[in-house]
Design a protein around this motif. Structure first.
Motif, PDB file in Angstrom:
ATOM      1  N   CYS A  19       0.815  -1.217   0.000  1.00  0.00           N
ATOM      2  CA  CYS A  19       0.000   0.000   0.000  1.00  0.00           C
ATOM      3  C   CYS A  19       0.854   1.276   0.000  1.00  0.00           C
ATOM      4  O   CYS A  19       1.826   1.390   0.743  1.00  0.00           O
ATOM      5  CB  CYS A  19      -0.935   0.008   1.206  1.00  0.00           C
ATOM      6  N   CYS A  21      -0.954   4.333   0.191  1.00  0.00           N
ATOM      7  CA  CYS A  21      -1.924   5.370   0.557  1.00  0.00           C
ATOM      8  C   CYS A  21      -1.195   6.454   1.369  1.00  0.00           C
ATOM      9  O   CYS A  21      -0.034   6.298   1.742  1.00  0.00           O
ATOM     10  CB  CYS A  21      -3.102   4.783   1.344  1.00  0.00           C
ATOM     11  N   CYS A  24       0.292   4.930   4.670  1.00  0.00           N
ATOM     12  CA  CYS A  24       1.383   3.953   4.538  1.00  0.00           C
ATOM     13  C   CYS A  24       2.640   4.607   3.976  1.00  0.00           C
ATOM     14  O   CYS A  24       3.750   4.405   4.486  1.00  0.00           O
ATOM     15  CB  CYS A  24       0.943   2.783   3.664  1.00  0.00           C
ATOM     16  N   ASN A 274      -4.992   0.351   7.819  1.00  0.00           N
ATOM     17  CA  ASN A 274      -3.909   1.269   7.411  1.00  0.00           C
ATOM     18  C   ASN A 274      -4.425   2.560   6.780  1.00  0.00           C
ATOM     19  O   ASN A 274      -3.730   3.574   6.795  1.00  0.00           O
ATOM     20  CB  ASN A 274      -2.951   0.545   6.469  1.00  0.00           C
TER      21      ASN A 274
END
Ligand code: HKS
Ligand code: ZN
Ligand code: ZN
Length: 305
Positions: A19, A21, A24, A274
């Protein structure tokens, strides 16, 4: 009662391996105020020596290394973990059993019939453990009245109830929910009467739950998502939070509103995905939780009741 948070993240941990994002990526680069978290699990003791593990996270070996009381060192082979309660059959709550396969003493596993079925069919993990340590499987009553005790973990007793949810994606009855696919547990320390409610997967606070939750000195519940459409909005999933068994924190009927009904109890969110903005300690969402007296669990958190 001593509750130790071994891991506070949802499946995949934080940061999640695949990930990028905002959370993260920001955690890896050190550009956000947040700390890494392993996949959700707690251990609980009524005497400080004998522990019950709630769920077996894929990160369990690291979690054990990071909490010294789980290795009391009395014999050449030893553990402070006397038994394992599984609240569902999800990968992030059961895969750690593979990591706990060594030794000649059978693992004492407490789970419902539905979870046992999934873990001996769609996922064969409990059968496979038979080739290693073997297991003693104990049924968990889910009528909400029948309490159970774990002989090797003295001074604690447990009351479990079925929660509305879905069985794991691999389950033969994924689209046909049954009572016992997921449970919530009221944990009581017998000597003090202190209680903790634990439900890391909680899609809806159904009417049979408040009578149990309101007894608790500490309520630890599902903190997976901030909004019902978090994963949809980020283009990561097509399903809402509620439809996969995770009541979001914000909005009408959300966890903030629901937890507000339980006045004095300590309130702690666990199993945090997350993507959730509450992971950022300086976010507006985290500030809102704080205003409502809601804490965000972190790896290594100790709760003494
Ligand atoms: C991500 C995941 C999200 C996530 C979802 C769920 C899905 C699944 C099911 C969950 C979890 C983490 N980390 N278990 O892509 O960001 O459909 O039953 O439980 O731990 S729910
Ligand atoms: Zn999960
Ligand atoms: Zn992410």
């Amino acid at each position: 009662m001593h509750i130790h948070v071994l891991g506070a993240a949802a499946g995949g941990g934080f940061p999640q391996w695949n990930c990028n994002c905002f959370n993260c990526d920001g955690l890896r680069k050190g550009t956000i105020k947040a700390s890494k978290r392993t996949q959700s699990s707690i251990c609980v003791s009524g005497d400080g020596v004998n522990w019950v593990l709630f769920n077996a996270s894929p990160d369990v070996l690291q979690q054990i290394q990071d909490f010294a009381p789980l290795q009391p060192g009395r014999n050449i082979r030893d553990s402070g973990i006397q038994a394992i309660v599984l609240i569902d059959a999800q990968i992030d709550h059961t895969t750690g059993l593979f990591m706990l396969r060594e030794g000649k003493v059978k693992r004492e596993i407490y789970c419902t019939d539905m979870v046992y079925e999934d873990l001996t069919s769609g996922n064969q993990i409990l059968n496979i453990l038979g080739y290693y340590c073997g297991i003693n499987r104990h049924d968990v009553p889910i009528d909400g009245n029948t309490t159970f005790e774990i002989p090797s973990v003295p001074n604690l007793k447990f009351t479990a109830v079925a929660l509305k949810s879905a069985a794991p994606p691999y389950s033969p009855h994924r689209n046909d929910p049954h009572p016992g696919d997921t449970i919530g547990v009221l944990i009581e320390e017998i000597s003090t009467g202190r209680k903790c409610w634990y439900s890391p997967g909680l899609g809806e606070i159904e009417p049979h739950l408040p009578p149990l939750m309101c007894q608790a000195d500490c309520i630890m519940v599902d903190g997976t998502f901030w909004t019902n459409t978090e994963m949809i909005d980020m283009g990561l999933m097509t399903k809402t939070a509620r439809s996969i068994g995770h009541n979001p924190q914000s909005g009408e009927g959300g966890m903030i509103e629901k937890l507000n009904e339980f006045g004095n109890a300590r309130k702690v969110l666990i199993h945090i995905n997350n993507t959730n903005p509450i992971l950022r300690e300086d976010s507006a969402e985290r500030a809102e939780l704080t205003r409502y007296g809601i804490e965000v669990a972190y790896d290594g958190m100790d709760i003494i009741l």
